[in-house]
Scaffold this active site. Sequence first.
Site, PDB file in Angstrom:
ATOM      1  N   LYS A   3     -10.905  -2.975  -3.721  1.00 37.92           N
ATOM      2  CA  LYS A   3     -11.756  -1.775  -3.770  1.00 37.92           C
ATOM      3  C   LYS A   3     -11.085  -0.650  -4.525  1.00 37.92           C
ATOM      4  CE  LYS A   3     -13.553  -2.502   0.882  1.00 37.92           C
ATOM      5  NZ  LYS A   3     -13.050  -2.400   2.254  1.00 37.92           N
ATOM      6  N   LYS A  48      -5.238  -9.376  -6.790  1.00 31.14           N
ATOM      7  CA  LYS A  48      -6.401  -9.515  -5.906  1.00 31.14           C
ATOM      8  C   LYS A  48      -7.530  -8.572  -6.334  1.00 31.14           C
ATOM      9  CE  LYS A  48      -6.590  -7.644  -1.830  1.00 31.14           C
ATOM     10  NZ  LYS A  48      -6.940  -7.220  -0.455  1.00 31.14           N
ATOM     11  N   LYS A  78       0.821  -1.217   0.000  1.00 31.27           N
ATOM     12  CA  LYS A  78       0.000   0.000   0.000  1.00 31.27           C
ATOM     13  C   LYS A  78       0.853   1.266   0.000  1.00 31.27           C
ATOM     14  CE  LYS A  78      -4.407  -1.768   1.213  1.00 31.27           C
ATOM     15  NZ  LYS A  78      -5.640  -1.753   1.934  1.00 31.27           N
TER      16      LYS A  78
HETATM   17  N1  AQP Z   1     -10.098 -10.252  -3.096  1.00 38.25           N
HETATM   18  C1  AQP Z   1     -10.443 -10.740  -1.909  1.00 38.25           C
HETATM   19  N2  AQP Z   1     -10.719 -12.061  -1.752  1.00 38.25           N
HETATM   20  C2  AQP Z   1     -11.078 -12.583  -0.558  1.00 38.25           C
HETATM   21  N3  AQP Z   1     -11.217 -11.832   0.553  1.00 38.25           N
HETATM   22  C3  AQP Z   1     -10.971 -10.507   0.428  1.00 38.25           C
HETATM   23  N4  AQP Z   1     -11.022  -9.500   1.323  1.00 38.25           N
HETATM   24  C4  AQP Z   1     -10.683  -8.337   0.721  1.00 38.25           C
HETATM   25  N5  AQP Z   1     -10.410  -8.556  -0.563  1.00 38.25           N
HETATM   26  C5  AQP Z   1     -10.574  -9.898  -0.778  1.00 38.25           C
HETATM   27  C6  AQP Z   1     -11.399  -9.676   2.728  1.00 38.25           C
HETATM   28  O1  AQP Z   1     -12.480  -8.805   3.005  1.00 38.25           O
HETATM   29  C7  AQP Z   1     -12.380  -8.414   4.375  1.00 38.25           C
HETATM   30  C8  AQP Z   1     -12.531  -6.929   4.465  1.00 38.25           C
HETATM   31  O2  AQP Z   1     -11.476  -6.302   3.767  1.00 38.25           O
HETATM   32  P1  AQP Z   1     -11.170  -4.810   4.112  1.00 38.25           P
HETATM   33  O3  AQP Z   1     -12.370  -4.010   3.898  1.00 38.25           O
HETATM   34  O4  AQP Z   1     -10.602  -4.716   5.456  1.00 38.25           O
HETATM   35  O5  AQP Z   1     -10.156  -4.227   3.143  1.00 38.25           O
HETATM   36  P2  AQP Z   1      -9.145  -4.666   2.128  1.00 38.25           P
HETATM   37  O6  AQP Z   1      -8.579  -6.021   2.346  1.00 38.25           O
HETATM   38  O7  AQP Z   1      -8.146  -3.589   2.142  1.00 38.25           O
HETATM   39  O8  AQP Z   1     -10.024  -4.634   0.842  1.00 38.25           O
HETATM   40  P3  AQP Z   1      -9.444  -4.367  -0.541  1.00 38.25           P
HETATM   41  O9  AQP Z   1     -10.512  -4.484  -1.523  1.00 38.25           O
HETATM   42  O10 AQP Z   1      -8.250  -5.223  -0.757  1.00 38.25           O
HETATM   43  O11 AQP Z   1      -9.042  -2.841  -0.416  1.00 38.25           O
HETATM   44  P4  AQP Z   1      -7.826  -2.111  -1.073  1.00 38.25           P
HETATM   45  O12 AQP Z   1      -8.194  -1.877  -2.461  1.00 38.25           O
HETATM   46  O13 AQP Z   1      -7.727  -0.855  -0.270  1.00 38.25           O
HETATM   47  O14 AQP Z   1      -6.630  -2.999  -0.918  1.00 38.25           O
HETATM   48  C9  AQP Z   1     -11.053  -8.925   4.908  1.00 38.25           C
HETATM   49  O15 AQP Z   1     -11.290 -10.101   5.669  1.00 38.25           O
HETATM   50  C10 AQP Z   1     -10.281  -9.252   3.663  1.00 38.25           C
HETATM   51  O16 AQP Z   1      -9.369 -10.312   3.874  1.00 38.25           O
END
Ligand code: AQP
Length: 344
Positions: A210, A207, A115
Amino acid sequence: MATFPELVFSGVQPTGNLHLGNYLGAITKFVDLQETHDCIYCVVDLHAITVAQNPAELTSNIREVTAAFIAAGIDPKKHIIFNQSQVAEHAELAWVFNCIARIGWLNRMTQFKEKAGKDRENASVGLYAYPTLMAADILVYRATHVPVGEDQKQHLELARDIAQKFNNDFAETIRNVVGADAYFPQPEPLIQGPATRVMSLRDGTKKMSKSDPSDYSRINLTDDADTIAQKVRKAKTDPEPLPSELPGLAKRPEADNLVGIFAALNKQSKEDVLTQFGSANFSTFKSALVDLAVSKLGPIGAEMKRLQADKSYIDGVLSDGSARAKVLAAGTMQDVKDMLGFIR
Ligand code: AQP
Protein backbone atom coordinates in the site's frame (compact mmCIF):
# COMPACT_ATOMS: atom_id res chain seq x y z
CA MET A 1 -4.72 -31.97 25.36
CA ALA A 2 -7.49 -29.35 25.20
CA THR A 3 -9.33 -29.16 21.89
CA PHE A 4 -10.85 -25.98 20.50
CA PRO A 5 -13.77 -25.49 18.11
CA GLU A 6 -12.52 -24.31 14.72
CA LEU A 7 -12.91 -20.56 14.26
CA VAL A 8 -11.38 -18.29 11.63
CA PHE A 9 -10.10 -14.78 12.41
CA SER A 10 -8.20 -12.31 10.25
CA GLY A 11 -7.77 -8.57 9.78
CA VAL A 12 -6.85 -5.92 7.23
CA GLN A 13 -5.44 -2.49 8.06
CA PRO A 14 -7.40 0.56 6.92
CA THR A 15 -4.33 2.31 5.56
CA GLY A 16 -5.57 3.12 2.04
CA ASN A 17 -4.82 1.70 -1.40
CA LEU A 18 -6.24 -1.78 -0.86
CA HIS A 19 -4.52 -3.78 -3.58
CA LEU A 20 -4.41 -7.05 -5.45
CA GLY A 21 -1.96 -8.49 -2.89
CA ASN A 22 -4.43 -7.88 -0.04
CA TYR A 23 -7.17 -9.36 -2.21
CA LEU A 24 -5.38 -12.54 -3.37
CA GLY A 25 -3.27 -13.09 -0.24
CA ALA A 26 -6.11 -12.55 2.22
CA ILE A 27 -9.59 -11.41 1.19
CA THR A 28 -10.35 -14.19 -1.35
CA LYS A 29 -9.40 -16.73 1.34
CA PHE A 30 -11.76 -15.01 3.77
CA VAL A 31 -14.57 -15.44 1.24
CA ASP A 32 -13.86 -19.15 0.64
CA LEU A 33 -13.58 -19.99 4.36
CA GLN A 34 -17.08 -18.77 5.15
CA GLU A 35 -18.45 -21.90 3.46
CA THR A 36 -16.75 -24.20 5.96
CA HIS A 37 -16.14 -22.16 9.13
CA ASP A 38 -17.49 -19.50 11.46
CA CYS A 39 -15.45 -16.43 10.58
CA ILE A 40 -14.58 -13.11 12.21
CA TYR A 41 -13.08 -10.44 9.95
CA CYS A 42 -11.71 -7.27 11.43
CA VAL A 43 -10.76 -3.84 10.12
CA VAL A 44 -7.71 -3.37 12.30
CA ASP A 45 -7.80 0.38 12.91
CA LEU A 46 -5.71 0.16 16.11
CA HIS A 47 -2.92 -1.32 14.00
CA ALA A 48 -3.25 1.51 11.48
CA ILE A 49 -2.30 4.18 14.04
CA THR A 50 1.08 2.57 14.71
CA VAL A 51 2.14 5.04 11.99
CA ALA A 52 0.70 8.57 11.72
CA GLN A 53 -2.77 8.75 10.11
CA ASN A 54 -4.93 11.65 9.02
CA PRO A 55 -8.17 11.19 11.05
CA ALA A 56 -10.56 12.00 8.17
CA GLU A 57 -8.69 9.64 5.82
CA LEU A 58 -8.64 6.93 8.47
CA THR A 59 -12.44 7.12 8.81
CA SER A 60 -12.82 6.82 5.05
CA ASN A 61 -10.30 3.95 4.87
CA ILE A 62 -12.16 2.03 7.60
CA ARG A 63 -15.29 2.25 5.45
CA GLU A 64 -13.29 1.28 2.34
CA VAL A 65 -11.98 -1.96 3.87
CA THR A 66 -15.47 -2.80 5.18
CA ALA A 67 -16.89 -2.19 1.72
CA ALA A 68 -14.16 -4.39 0.19
CA PHE A 69 -15.03 -7.27 2.53
CA ILE A 70 -18.71 -7.09 1.60
CA ALA A 71 -18.14 -6.43 -2.12
CA ALA A 72 -15.78 -9.43 -2.31
CA GLY A 73 -18.58 -11.64 -0.99
CA ILE A 74 -18.31 -11.85 2.80
CA ASP A 75 -21.75 -12.11 4.40
CA PRO A 76 -21.87 -9.78 7.44
CA LYS A 77 -25.01 -11.46 8.78
CA LYS A 78 -23.72 -15.04 8.80
CA HIS A 79 -20.23 -14.02 9.90
CA ILE A 80 -18.80 -11.05 11.79
CA ILE A 81 -17.31 -7.93 10.19
CA PHE A 82 -16.27 -5.19 12.62
CA ASN A 83 -13.60 -2.62 13.43
CA GLN A 84 -11.10 -3.32 16.17
CA SER A 85 -11.38 -0.05 18.10
CA GLN A 86 -15.03 -0.77 18.95
CA VAL A 87 -14.02 -3.84 20.96
CA ALA A 88 -11.75 -2.59 23.75
CA GLU A 89 -10.86 -6.15 24.79
CA HIS A 90 -8.33 -6.32 21.91
CA ALA A 91 -6.23 -3.57 23.54
CA GLU A 92 -6.82 -5.01 27.00
CA LEU A 93 -5.58 -8.48 26.11
CA ALA A 94 -2.69 -6.94 24.14
CA TRP A 95 -1.47 -5.35 27.38
CA VAL A 96 -1.53 -8.73 29.12
CA PHE A 97 0.40 -10.20 26.17
CA ASN A 98 2.95 -7.36 26.37
CA CYS A 99 3.72 -8.77 29.79
CA ILE A 100 3.93 -12.35 28.46
CA ALA A 101 5.98 -11.81 25.28
CA ARG A 102 9.75 -11.38 25.71
CA ILE A 103 11.68 -8.43 24.29
CA GLY A 104 14.00 -10.91 22.57
CA TRP A 105 11.03 -12.37 20.66
CA LEU A 106 9.92 -8.95 19.40
CA ASN A 107 13.47 -7.99 18.47
CA ARG A 108 13.42 -10.75 15.87
CA MET A 109 10.38 -9.41 13.99
CA THR A 110 11.45 -8.51 10.47
CA GLN A 111 8.38 -6.36 9.71
CA PHE A 112 9.34 -3.92 12.47
CA LYS A 113 12.89 -3.74 11.14
CA GLU A 114 11.62 -3.06 7.61
CA LYS A 115 9.00 -0.50 8.62
CA ALA A 116 11.13 1.33 11.20
CA GLY A 117 14.10 1.32 8.81
CA LYS A 118 17.17 3.25 9.89
CA ASP A 119 15.16 5.64 12.07
CA ARG A 120 14.32 3.04 14.74
CA GLU A 121 14.56 5.48 17.64
CA ASN A 122 11.76 7.49 16.12
CA ALA A 123 9.36 4.60 15.46
CA SER A 124 6.31 4.42 17.73
CA VAL A 125 6.23 1.97 20.63
CA GLY A 126 3.00 0.74 19.01
CA LEU A 127 4.81 -0.26 15.82
CA TYR A 128 7.23 -2.32 17.92
CA ALA A 129 4.40 -3.93 19.93
CA TYR A 130 2.24 -4.52 16.81
CA PRO A 131 2.64 -8.35 16.95
CA THR A 132 1.37 -8.61 20.55
CA LEU A 133 -1.78 -6.72 19.54
CA MET A 134 -2.12 -9.07 16.56
CA ALA A 135 -1.82 -12.06 18.92
CA ALA A 136 -4.56 -10.51 21.09
CA ASP A 137 -6.81 -9.95 18.02
CA ILE A 138 -6.70 -13.66 17.25
CA LEU A 139 -6.64 -15.11 20.74
CA VAL A 140 -9.33 -12.92 22.29
CA TYR A 141 -11.67 -15.12 20.19
CA ARG A 142 -9.52 -18.21 20.74
CA ALA A 143 -9.47 -18.49 16.94
CA THR A 144 -7.81 -21.59 15.50
CA HIS A 145 -7.22 -20.61 11.84
CA VAL A 146 -5.84 -17.38 10.42
CA PRO A 147 -5.79 -16.76 6.65
CA VAL A 148 -2.95 -14.30 5.87
CA GLY A 149 -0.34 -13.48 3.24
CA GLU A 150 3.14 -14.92 3.66
CA ASP A 151 4.47 -11.67 5.16
CA GLN A 152 2.45 -12.36 8.33
CA LYS A 153 3.88 -15.83 8.98
CA GLN A 154 6.42 -14.67 11.55
CA HIS A 155 3.76 -12.73 13.50
CA LEU A 156 1.59 -15.86 13.61
CA GLU A 157 4.52 -17.83 15.02
CA LEU A 158 4.83 -15.21 17.74
CA ALA A 159 1.10 -15.51 18.52
CA ARG A 160 1.63 -19.27 18.96
CA ASP A 161 4.58 -18.66 21.31
CA ILE A 162 2.51 -16.21 23.37
CA ALA A 163 -0.40 -18.68 23.61
CA GLN A 164 1.98 -21.44 24.69
CA LYS A 165 3.70 -19.31 27.32
CA PHE A 166 0.39 -18.10 28.74
CA ASN A 167 -0.85 -21.70 28.93
CA ASN A 168 2.36 -22.75 30.74
CA ASP A 169 2.66 -19.75 33.07
CA PHE A 170 -0.97 -19.99 34.25
CA ALA A 171 -1.46 -23.77 34.01
CA GLU A 172 -2.72 -24.02 37.57
CA THR A 173 -5.30 -21.22 37.44
CA ILE A 174 -6.38 -22.30 33.93
CA ARG A 175 -7.24 -25.69 35.46
CA ASN A 176 -9.15 -23.99 38.28
CA VAL A 177 -11.06 -21.55 36.06
CA VAL A 178 -11.94 -23.71 33.05
CA GLY A 179 -10.88 -27.21 34.08
CA ALA A 180 -8.63 -27.66 31.03
CA ASP A 181 -4.89 -28.00 30.49
CA ALA A 182 -4.71 -25.06 28.04
CA TYR A 183 -6.75 -21.90 27.59
CA PHE A 184 -5.53 -20.56 24.27
CA PRO A 185 -5.27 -22.65 21.07
CA GLN A 186 -2.20 -22.62 18.85
CA PRO A 187 -3.58 -20.60 15.93
CA GLU A 188 -2.66 -22.02 12.53
CA PRO A 189 -1.71 -19.73 9.65
CA LEU A 190 -3.50 -20.54 6.38
CA ILE A 191 -1.03 -19.50 3.69
CA GLN A 192 -1.77 -21.43 0.51
CA GLY A 193 -2.13 -21.09 -3.23
CA PRO A 194 -0.21 -19.41 -6.05
CA ALA A 195 -0.34 -15.81 -4.70
CA THR A 196 0.64 -15.81 -1.03
CA ARG A 197 3.16 -13.04 -1.75
CA VAL A 198 2.13 -10.84 -4.66
CA MET A 199 5.06 -8.74 -5.83
CA SER A 200 5.30 -5.15 -7.11
CA LEU A 201 4.52 -4.75 -10.81
CA ARG A 202 7.62 -2.54 -11.09
CA ASP A 203 10.05 -4.84 -9.27
CA GLY A 204 9.46 -8.58 -8.90
CA THR A 205 11.69 -8.75 -5.83
CA LYS A 206 9.60 -6.29 -3.75
CA LYS A 207 6.24 -7.05 -2.14
CA MET A 208 3.21 -5.29 -3.64
CA SER A 209 2.42 -2.79 -0.92
CA LYS A 210 0.00 0.00 0.00
CA SER A 211 2.80 2.37 0.87
CA ASP A 212 4.85 2.03 -2.35
CA PRO A 213 5.12 5.59 -3.70
CA SER A 214 4.50 4.36 -7.27
CA ASP A 215 0.84 3.67 -8.00
CA TYR A 216 2.07 1.63 -10.98
CA SER A 217 3.57 -0.89 -8.54
CA ARG A 218 0.11 -2.19 -7.57
CA ILE A 219 -3.42 -2.76 -8.84
CA ASN A 220 -5.84 -1.11 -6.43
CA LEU A 221 -9.22 -2.76 -5.91
CA THR A 222 -10.92 0.48 -6.97
CA ASP A 223 -8.90 0.93 -10.21
CA ASP A 224 -11.09 1.18 -13.32
CA ALA A 225 -10.63 -1.03 -16.37
CA ASP A 226 -8.38 1.44 -18.23
CA THR A 227 -6.10 1.88 -15.23
CA ILE A 228 -5.82 -1.89 -14.71
CA ALA A 229 -4.97 -2.32 -18.41
CA GLN A 230 -2.31 0.40 -18.31
CA LYS A 231 -0.70 -0.97 -15.17
CA VAL A 232 -0.55 -4.54 -16.49
CA ARG A 233 0.81 -3.40 -19.87
CA LYS A 234 3.52 -1.34 -18.16
CA ALA A 235 4.38 -4.13 -15.69
CA LYS A 236 8.07 -5.01 -15.79
CA THR A 237 8.91 -8.24 -17.63
CA ASP A 238 11.96 -9.84 -19.24
CA PRO A 239 12.61 -10.44 -22.97
CA GLU A 240 12.01 -14.25 -22.98
CA PRO A 241 8.65 -15.86 -23.82
CA LEU A 242 6.87 -17.70 -21.00
CA PRO A 243 8.21 -21.19 -20.18
CA SER A 244 5.98 -24.27 -20.46
CA GLU A 245 6.97 -25.65 -17.06
CA LEU A 246 7.40 -24.33 -13.53
CA PRO A 247 11.24 -24.61 -13.24
CA GLY A 248 11.45 -22.20 -16.18
CA LEU A 249 10.15 -19.41 -13.90
CA ALA A 250 13.14 -19.68 -11.55
CA LYS A 251 15.19 -16.47 -11.51
CA ARG A 252 12.41 -14.68 -13.45
CA PRO A 253 10.63 -12.92 -10.55
CA GLU A 254 8.42 -10.67 -12.72
CA ALA A 255 7.24 -13.52 -14.95
CA ASP A 256 6.67 -15.71 -11.91
CA ASN A 257 4.62 -12.96 -10.26
CA LEU A 258 2.34 -12.36 -13.26
CA VAL A 259 1.77 -16.10 -13.71
CA GLY A 260 0.94 -16.40 -10.00
CA ILE A 261 -1.52 -13.50 -10.22
CA PHE A 262 -3.21 -15.04 -13.28
CA ALA A 263 -3.43 -18.45 -11.56
CA ALA A 264 -4.90 -17.02 -8.35
CA LEU A 265 -7.45 -14.85 -10.16
CA ASN A 266 -8.53 -17.79 -12.30
CA LYS A 267 -8.46 -20.26 -9.37
CA GLN A 268 -6.01 -22.58 -11.11
CA SER A 269 -2.39 -23.66 -10.57
CA LYS A 270 0.68 -21.96 -12.06
CA GLU A 271 1.35 -25.23 -13.93
CA ASP A 272 -2.05 -24.96 -15.64
CA VAL A 273 -1.35 -21.36 -16.64
CA LEU A 274 1.99 -22.40 -18.17
CA THR A 275 0.36 -25.29 -20.02
CA GLN A 276 -1.92 -22.72 -21.65
CA PHE A 277 0.58 -19.87 -22.19
CA GLY A 278 3.97 -21.70 -22.44
CA SER A 279 6.05 -20.09 -25.25
CA ALA A 280 3.57 -17.18 -25.59
CA ASN A 281 5.13 -13.73 -25.58
CA PHE A 282 4.28 -11.24 -22.86
CA SER A 283 2.01 -9.08 -24.98
CA THR A 284 -0.33 -12.05 -25.57
CA PHE A 285 -0.19 -13.10 -21.92
CA LYS A 286 -0.67 -9.56 -20.63
CA SER A 287 -3.77 -9.08 -22.81
CA ALA A 288 -5.30 -12.22 -21.31
CA LEU A 289 -4.31 -11.04 -17.82
CA VAL A 290 -5.95 -7.64 -18.39
CA ASP A 291 -9.22 -9.31 -19.47
CA LEU A 292 -9.15 -11.64 -16.48
CA ALA A 293 -8.25 -8.93 -13.93
CA VAL A 294 -10.91 -6.55 -15.26
CA SER A 295 -13.58 -9.26 -15.23
CA LYS A 296 -12.75 -10.28 -11.64
CA LEU A 297 -11.92 -6.92 -10.05
CA GLY A 298 -14.23 -4.60 -12.03
CA PRO A 299 -17.46 -5.72 -10.30
CA ILE A 300 -15.80 -5.66 -6.87
CA GLY A 301 -14.46 -2.13 -7.36
CA ALA A 302 -17.85 -0.90 -8.59
CA GLU A 303 -19.67 -2.49 -5.66
CA MET A 304 -17.11 -1.04 -3.22
CA LYS A 305 -17.80 2.45 -4.54
CA ARG A 306 -21.56 1.92 -4.30
CA LEU A 307 -21.31 0.66 -0.72
CA GLN A 308 -18.91 3.40 0.37
CA ALA A 309 -21.46 5.99 -0.68
CA ASP A 310 -23.89 4.46 1.82
CA LYS A 311 -22.07 5.39 5.02
CA SER A 312 -24.95 4.56 7.35
CA TYR A 313 -25.16 1.01 5.98
CA ILE A 314 -21.40 0.47 6.41
CA ASP A 315 -21.38 1.98 9.91
CA GLY A 316 -24.38 -0.20 10.81
CA VAL A 317 -22.53 -3.35 9.70
CA LEU A 318 -19.56 -2.35 11.87
CA SER A 319 -21.60 -1.57 14.97
CA ASP A 320 -23.65 -4.77 14.65
CA GLY A 321 -20.47 -6.83 14.10
CA SER A 322 -18.69 -5.09 16.98
CA ALA A 323 -21.55 -5.83 19.39
CA ARG A 324 -21.45 -9.53 18.44
CA ALA A 325 -17.65 -9.66 18.64
CA LYS A 326 -17.66 -7.92 22.01
CA VAL A 327 -19.79 -10.62 23.61
CA LEU A 328 -17.18 -13.23 22.65
CA ALA A 329 -14.17 -11.08 23.57
CA ALA A 330 -15.62 -10.06 26.95
CA GLY A 331 -16.03 -13.73 27.91
CA THR A 332 -12.35 -14.35 27.21
CA MET A 333 -11.25 -11.29 29.18
CA GLN A 334 -13.28 -12.36 32.21
CA ASP A 335 -11.57 -15.75 32.17
CA VAL A 336 -8.14 -14.16 31.69
CA LYS A 337 -8.70 -11.78 34.61
CA ASP A 338 -9.65 -14.72 36.83
CA MET A 339 -6.55 -16.62 35.70
CA LEU A 340 -4.28 -13.65 36.40
CA GLY A 341 -5.78 -13.11 39.85
CA PHE A 342 -7.48 -9.75 39.22
CA ILE A 343 -10.63 -8.85 41.18
CA ARG A 344 -13.62 -8.04 38.96
N1 AQP B 1 1.76 -8.35 -1.51
C1 AQP B 1 0.99 -9.16 -0.80
N2 AQP B 1 0.76 -10.44 -1.21
C2 AQP B 1 -0.03 -11.28 -0.52
N3 AQP B 1 -0.67 -10.92 0.62
C3 AQP B 1 -0.47 -9.65 1.05
N4 AQP B 1 -0.95 -8.99 2.12
C4 AQP B 1 -0.47 -7.72 2.12
N5 AQP B 1 0.32 -7.54 1.07
C5 AQP B 1 0.35 -8.72 0.38
C6 AQP B 1 -1.87 -9.57 3.10
O1 AQP B 1 -3.02 -8.75 3.17
C7 AQP B 1 -3.52 -8.84 4.51
C8 AQP B 1 -3.79 -7.45 5.01
O2 AQP B 1 -2.58 -6.72 5.05
P1 AQP B 1 -2.54 -5.45 5.96
O3 AQP B 1 -3.59 -4.53 5.54
O4 AQP B 1 -2.59 -5.84 7.37
O5 AQP B 1 -1.26 -4.67 5.74
P2 AQP B 1 0.11 -4.84 5.15
O6 AQP B 1 0.62 -6.23 5.13
O7 AQP B 1 0.94 -3.91 5.92
O8 AQP B 1 -0.16 -4.32 3.70
P3 AQP B 1 0.93 -3.67 2.85
O9 AQP B 1 0.37 -3.38 1.54
O10 AQP B 1 2.15 -4.51 2.88
O11 AQP B 1 1.14 -2.31 3.62
P4 AQP B 1 2.47 -1.51 3.80
O12 AQP B 1 2.70 -0.81 2.54
O13 AQP B 1 2.15 -0.59 4.94
O14 AQP B 1 3.55 -2.49 4.13
C9 AQP B 1 -2.50 -9.60 5.34
O15 AQP B 1 -2.96 -10.93 5.51
C10 AQP B 1 -1.27 -9.57 4.49
O16 AQP B 1 -0.46 -10.71 4.70
